[in-house]
Design a protein around this motif. Structure first.
Motif, PDB file in Angstrom:
ATOM      1  N   LEU A 244     -26.979  22.534  43.413  1.00  0.00           N
ATOM      2  CA  LEU A 244     -26.166  23.440  42.593  1.00  0.00           C
ATOM      3  C   LEU A 244     -24.995  22.690  41.965  1.00  0.00           C
ATOM      4  N   SER A 245     -24.594  23.144  40.793  1.00  0.00           N
ATOM      5  CA  SER A 245     -23.410  22.592  40.152  1.00  0.00           C
ATOM      6  C   SER A 245     -22.167  23.029  40.923  1.00  0.00           C
ATOM      7  N   ALA A 246     -21.047  22.357  40.666  1.00  0.00           N
ATOM      8  CA  ALA A 246     -19.803  22.694  41.376  1.00  0.00           C
ATOM      9  C   ALA A 246     -19.408  24.159  41.195  1.00  0.00           C
ATOM     10  N   PRO A 247     -19.458  24.726  39.966  1.00  0.00           N
ATOM     11  CA  PRO A 247     -19.097  26.146  39.824  1.00  0.00           C
ATOM     12  C   PRO A 247     -19.994  27.069  40.631  1.00  0.00           C
ATOM     13  N   LYS A 248     -21.301  26.750  40.693  1.00  0.00           N
ATOM     14  CA  LYS A 248     -22.223  27.608  41.431  1.00  0.00           C
ATOM     15  C   LYS A 248     -22.051  27.449  42.944  1.00  0.00           C
ATOM     16  N   ARG A 249     -21.747  26.239  43.393  1.00  0.00           N
ATOM     17  CA  ARG A 249     -21.481  26.031  44.822  1.00  0.00           C
ATOM     18  C   ARG A 249     -20.237  26.814  45.235  1.00  0.00           C
ATOM     19  N   TYR A 250     -19.233  26.756  44.366  1.00  0.00           N
ATOM     20  CA  TYR A 250     -17.987  27.464  44.624  1.00  0.00           C
ATOM     21  C   TYR A 250     -18.229  28.969  44.708  1.00  0.00           C
ATOM     22  N   ALA A 251     -19.002  29.503  43.746  1.00  0.00           N
ATOM     23  CA  ALA A 251     -19.287  30.942  43.723  1.00  0.00           C
ATOM     24  C   ALA A 251     -20.098  31.360  44.948  1.00  0.00           C
ATOM     25  N   LEU A 252     -21.055  30.526  45.352  1.00  0.00           N
ATOM     26  CA  LEU A 252     -21.857  30.837  46.537  1.00  0.00           C
ATOM     27  C   LEU A 252     -20.988  30.866  47.785  1.00  0.00           C
ATOM     28  N   GLY A 253     -20.059  29.909  47.882  1.00  0.00           N
ATOM     29  CA  GLY A 253     -19.164  29.885  49.034  1.00  0.00           C
ATOM     30  C   GLY A 253     -18.320  31.138  49.120  1.00  0.00           C
ATOM     31  N   LYS A 254     -17.853  31.618  47.963  1.00  0.00           N
ATOM     32  CA  LYS A 254     -17.033  32.831  47.943  1.00  0.00           C
ATOM     33  C   LYS A 254     -17.823  34.066  48.377  1.00  0.00           C
ATOM     34  N   GLN A 255     -19.149  33.982  48.331  1.00  0.00           N
ATOM     35  CA  GLN A 255     -19.998  35.101  48.749  1.00  0.00           C
ATOM     36  C   GLN A 255     -20.352  35.030  50.228  1.00  0.00           C
ATOM     37  N   THR A 256     -19.886  33.982  50.908  1.00  0.00           N
ATOM     38  CA  THR A 256     -20.341  33.721  52.270  1.00  0.00           C
ATOM     39  C   THR A 256     -19.187  33.771  53.259  1.00  0.00           C
ATOM     40  N   LEU A 257     -19.380  34.499  54.347  1.00  0.00           N
ATOM     41  CA  LEU A 257     -18.384  34.598  55.411  1.00  0.00           C
ATOM     42  C   LEU A 257     -18.835  33.738  56.592  1.00  0.00           C
ATOM     43  N   TYR A 258     -18.007  32.781  56.969  1.00  0.00           N
ATOM     44  CA  TYR A 258     -18.321  31.871  58.071  1.00  0.00           C
ATOM     45  C   TYR A 258     -17.542  32.339  59.302  1.00  0.00           C
ATOM     46  N   ILE A 259     -18.251  32.723  60.342  1.00  0.00           N
ATOM     47  CA  ILE A 259     -17.630  33.320  61.529  1.00  0.00           C
ATOM     48  C   ILE A 259     -17.629  32.298  62.664  1.00  0.00           C
ATOM     49  N   LYS A 260     -16.441  32.019  63.198  1.00  0.00           N
ATOM     50  CA  LYS A 260     -16.314  31.033  64.258  1.00  0.00           C
ATOM     51  C   LYS A 260     -15.171  31.424  65.182  1.00  0.00           C
ATOM     52  N   GLU A 261     -15.021  30.687  66.274  1.00  0.00           N
ATOM     53  CA  GLU A 261     -13.855  30.824  67.144  1.00  0.00           C
ATOM     54  C   GLU A 261     -13.053  29.535  67.072  1.00  0.00           C
ATOM     55  N   ILE A 262     -11.747  29.666  66.861  1.00  0.00           N
ATOM     56  CA  ILE A 262     -10.886  28.490  66.784  1.00  0.00           C
ATOM     57  C   ILE A 262     -10.690  27.938  68.189  1.00  0.00           C
ATOM     58  N   LYS A 263     -10.755  26.624  68.330  1.00  0.00           N
ATOM     59  CA  LYS A 263     -10.717  26.006  69.665  1.00  0.00           C
ATOM     60  C   LYS A 263      -9.291  25.806  70.163  1.00  0.00           C
ATOM     61  N   ARG A 264      -8.370  25.427  69.270  1.00  0.00           N
ATOM     62  CA  ARG A 264      -6.988  25.226  69.677  1.00  0.00           C
ATOM     63  C   ARG A 264      -6.253  26.558  69.595  1.00  0.00           C
ATOM     64  N   SER A 265      -4.971  26.548  69.869  1.00  0.00           N
ATOM     65  CA  SER A 265      -4.182  27.768  69.739  1.00  0.00           C
ATOM     66  C   SER A 265      -4.265  28.285  68.303  1.00  0.00           C
ATOM     67  N   SER A 266      -4.313  29.592  68.169  1.00  0.00           N
ATOM     68  CA  SER A 266      -4.372  30.190  66.833  1.00  0.00           C
ATOM     69  C   SER A 266      -3.013  30.166  66.141  1.00  0.00           C
ATOM     70  N   VAL A 267      -1.973  29.704  66.848  1.00  0.00           N
ATOM     71  CA  VAL A 267      -0.631  29.623  66.273  1.00  0.00           C
ATOM     72  C   VAL A 267      -0.194  28.164  66.221  1.00  0.00           C
ATOM     73  N   HIS A 268       0.367  27.771  65.103  1.00  0.00           N
ATOM     74  CA  HIS A 268       0.888  26.411  65.019  1.00  0.00           C
ATOM     75  C   HIS A 268       2.166  26.394  64.207  1.00  0.00           C
ATOM     76  N   PHE A 269       2.924  25.338  64.382  1.00  0.00           N
ATOM     77  CA  PHE A 269       4.171  25.152  63.645  1.00  0.00           C
ATOM     78  C   PHE A 269       3.842  24.685  62.236  1.00  0.00           C
ATOM     79  N   PHE A 270       4.578  25.166  61.250  1.00  0.00           N
ATOM     80  CA  PHE A 270       4.286  24.807  59.867  1.00  0.00           C
ATOM     81  C   PHE A 270       4.442  23.307  59.650  1.00  0.00           C
ATOM     82  N   SER A 271       3.371  22.693  59.158  1.00  0.00           N
ATOM     83  CA  SER A 271       3.407  21.258  58.866  1.00  0.00           C
ATOM     84  C   SER A 271       4.046  21.048  57.496  1.00  0.00           C
ATOM     85  N   ILE A 272       5.151  20.351  57.468  1.00  0.00           N
ATOM     86  CA  ILE A 272       5.888  20.164  56.220  1.00  0.00           C
ATOM     87  C   ILE A 272       5.213  19.082  55.380  1.00  0.00           C
TER      88      ILE A 272
END
Length: 679
Positions: A244-272
């Protein structure tokens, strides 16, 4: 003109040869003379399922059905066209261009030109969209369905199994809006259609990072809320993306929900970011990427392969524990952030080190030992940093003081849109908001471009509702239309914010990214400030930020591929080597001029008492706007770096009593606002 006669399909068989059709056609044409102007015809198209039905019919009935050559078809069609012409009708070939010529025209069974002539005074916009080769139809929506007609014609391509079609017909529920389906299914699908019309995002596909997640309660809830999204494996996603071309890959990604569990803490300090200054805050990472199509999105640095929208589906108790531990770490770090000597040394890596240490020891948020671990960690840091003893003593005394309860601000939406997926994840309503409101001195910022704040309706009388802060990213109407295709309009965003502010929720406006439109930007932003004031007068805005477009080299490269021809590839961009930080930016002169202009326009509009600051800017830019020439901008770098700017806004009263009574009497909740009912 309103009636199309279809002599269709012309079946040539051992009992219906050419002579039969010539005689039969003339009989019908003579009776329709003066009532129709057009006749549409075709020969059977022998799909595999049609051929199976024909073969079965021939064996059962001892009747032979032929598929004659094109010369035979053309000769018969021309004779039929001569007959049609005698009765004032045109002959139109459906699905076979080889038969078009002479008196035979190409058929447009769904004819946009005739529809325009009959119903739209010849002013009907339509698009030709053939359903197969030789078709000349305009784009339309078919309201029929396969396997629902009980007539059982052997040449029909719409029925795979005529027995199934008969059964569906006999059991059809008249109240159902969908042929062949129950009313309960119909009601569910109608609800989904209405939800999609409202502008809510629903994915077309979903992907599980690990199949073991499928049976977890929160994952099951998220999948159910996706409303019929198709499940894909990670390998299937790779296959779909391939080639797929870049625009079509981008559009396909926007149609897709990726469900996962985060391994580290879900809270982090803002990286400047490198070379920039940012006020301290804690980020709740409940997902990555949002469903909006903003061309300037800096996350496109990671989206060349895919733009899949990620949600972290960890259990509620995980998020709650992460937030509680993070707030205690914040309490220990807060005196460091307030110290001129230590504030630049606090980072996300230190936050992560301490968080891992706590979890390695198996200490929960309720364990009294947690504060001791944090105290010892800070003590060790200051020793390593060689902080003067007097400063160390002062910082440690604040941490040891039980009365020391600094405000802690949690940012939801830094990595995604905090509201756009709420109807799918329920993260704010079920997890984050209840947790924050049950804590002392905790605040939650909802960063968003969305307008769906209906989930806040139940908090309209909560005594701590002003601890929930809505921080929308908004720009002038022209820039939204140009660079945010499909996103909510400026008017819709401001209207939903107005309703939320009236209910007592704090509004922190984010004017970012400011985009330099040569020759017109001043006019755009001057009109923009007037529009903001129409909906959100100064007393409804608790602070605002201004920031300009900044993009990494990788993001800029991907944006040019994903959005070909975008003007974001500005000739006014300065490469990272010639400016502070690691991002392409406008020159310092352009940024300084734009910030000063917007802040002065806000001052003229009455927002001069509202705290304001620069977002993710360099120290050089800050300092240049704090000279005597820009004294009227009233920028306070020290307050920003220490977090006092934000806290000052949080201590202000959120809603006058008179206005609160007015809300209770007249509004009865956020759901009274039409724009907020869309959820």
């Amino acid at each position: 003109k309103h009636v199309h006669w279809r002599y269709d399909p012309i079946v040539i068989s051992s009992i219906t040869g050419a002579d039969f059709h010539l005689k039969n056609f003339e009989n019908i044409a003579s009776r329709l003379k003066g009532h129709v102007e057009r006749c549409y015809f075709s020969y059977p198209y022998l799909y595999k399922k049609v051929k199976r039905n024909i073969d079965k019919f021939q064996k059962e009935k001892s009747i032979t059905i032929y598929d004659p050559d094109n010369d035979f078809k053309l000769n018969l069609a021309q004779q039929l066209a001569d007959i049609a012409d005698c009765y004032g009708m045109s002959m139109n070939s459906c699905g076979n261009k080889d038969l078009v010529g002479g008196k035979i025209k190409q058929a447009h069974c769904v004819d946009g030109e005739i529809i325009g002539e009959l119903f739209f005074n010849n002013d009907f916009k339509y698009v030709i969209k053939p359903s197969r080769e030789g078709c000349g139809c305009a784009e339309s929506t078919d309201i029929g369905a396969y396997d629902t007609c009980p007539n059982g014609c052997i040449y029909c391509y719409a029925n795979v199994n005529k027995e199934k079609a008969r059964q569906i017909f006999e059991t059809h529920e008249a109240e159902s809006a969908f042929l062949g389906h129950s009313k309960s299914d119909s009601d569910k699908w109608i609800s989904e259609i209405n939800a999609r019309k409202s502008g809510l995002y629903y994915p077309k596909y979903y992907v599980l990072e690990d199949e073991s997640l499928r049976d977890k309660p929160r994952v099951k809830e998220i999948i159910e809320n996706c409303r019929g999204a198709q499940k894909l494996t990670k390998d299937e996603v790779v296959t779909k993306l391939s080639g797929l071309s870049a625009p079509k890959r981008y559009a396909l990604g926007k149609q897709t929900l990726y469900i996962k569990e985060i391994k580290r803490s879900s809270v982090h300090f803002f990286s400047i970011p490198k070379g920039a200054i940012e006020n301290p805050q804690l980020i709740i990472n409940h997902g990555m990427i949002c469903p909006h199509f903003c061309q300037y999105c800096y996350w496109q640095k990671d989206l060349y392969s895919s733009s899949m929208i990620t949600v972290h589906a960890n259990p509620k108790e995980d998020f709650v524990e992460d937030i509680k531990i993070a707030s205690i770490i914040w309490r220990a770090f807060s005196p460091l952030i307030s110290s001129d000597i230590c504030k630049d040394k606090v980072s996300d890596s230190l936050f992560l080190r301490l968080d891992r240490k706590i979890r390695k020891k198996g200490i929960s948020s309720d364990d009294k030992a947690l504060k001791s671990v944090c105290l010892d960690f800070v003590k060790g840091l200051m020793e390593d940093w060689k902080i003067p003893k007097k400063e160390q003593k002062f910082i440690l005394s604040r941490i040891k003081n039980p009365a020391y309860k600094p405000k802690v601000i949690f940012d939801s939406g830094e990595n995604n849109d905090s509201v756009a997926l709420e109807h799918i994840t329920n993260i704010q309503n079920d997890i984050l908001i209840p947790t924050i409101l049950n804590m002392d001195n905790a605040y939650l910022i909802l960063r968003t471009k969305s307008i769906y704040f209906g989930f806040l309706e139940k908090l309209n009388k909560h005594p701590k509702r002003d601890h929930i802060i809505i921080s929308p990213s908004i720009n002038p109407r022209y820039l939204i239309e140009k660079y945010e295709p499909g996103n909510h309009s400026l008017e819709d965003r401001l209207e939903s914010l107005r309703a939320a502010a009236i209910m007592g929720f704090k509004v922190f406006l984010c004017f970012s990214p400011m985009i330099y439109e040569r020759g017109s930007w001043r006019k755009l932003y001057a009109e923009f400030v007037k529009e903001v004031k129409r909906y959100l007068p100064p007393e409804k805005v608790h602070y605002y930020t201004v920031g300009s477009l900044r993009l990494s080299k990788q993001a800029l490269r991907n944006i040019k591929n994903i959005h070909p021809g975008t003007p974001l590839d500005s000739p006014y961009f300065i490469p990272p080597g010639n400016t502070s930080g690691d991002k392409f930016r406008y020159s310092g002169d352009i940024r300084r001029t734009m910030y000063a202009f917007l802040i002065r326009e806000m001052n003229k509009a009455g927002y001069d008492k509202v705290p304001r600051y620069l977002q993710t800017e360099t120290i050089e830019l800050w300092q240049s706007l704090m000279t005597d020439q820009y004294k009227d901008l009233n920028l306070d770098l020290d307050a920003y770096r220490s977090g006092r700017m934000e806290l000052r806004a949080l201590t202000e009263p959120s809603l006058p009593d008179k206005e609160r009574r007015e809300v209770d009497d007249n509004h009865r909740g956020l759901n009274q606002d039409v724009r907020l009912q869309k959820t």
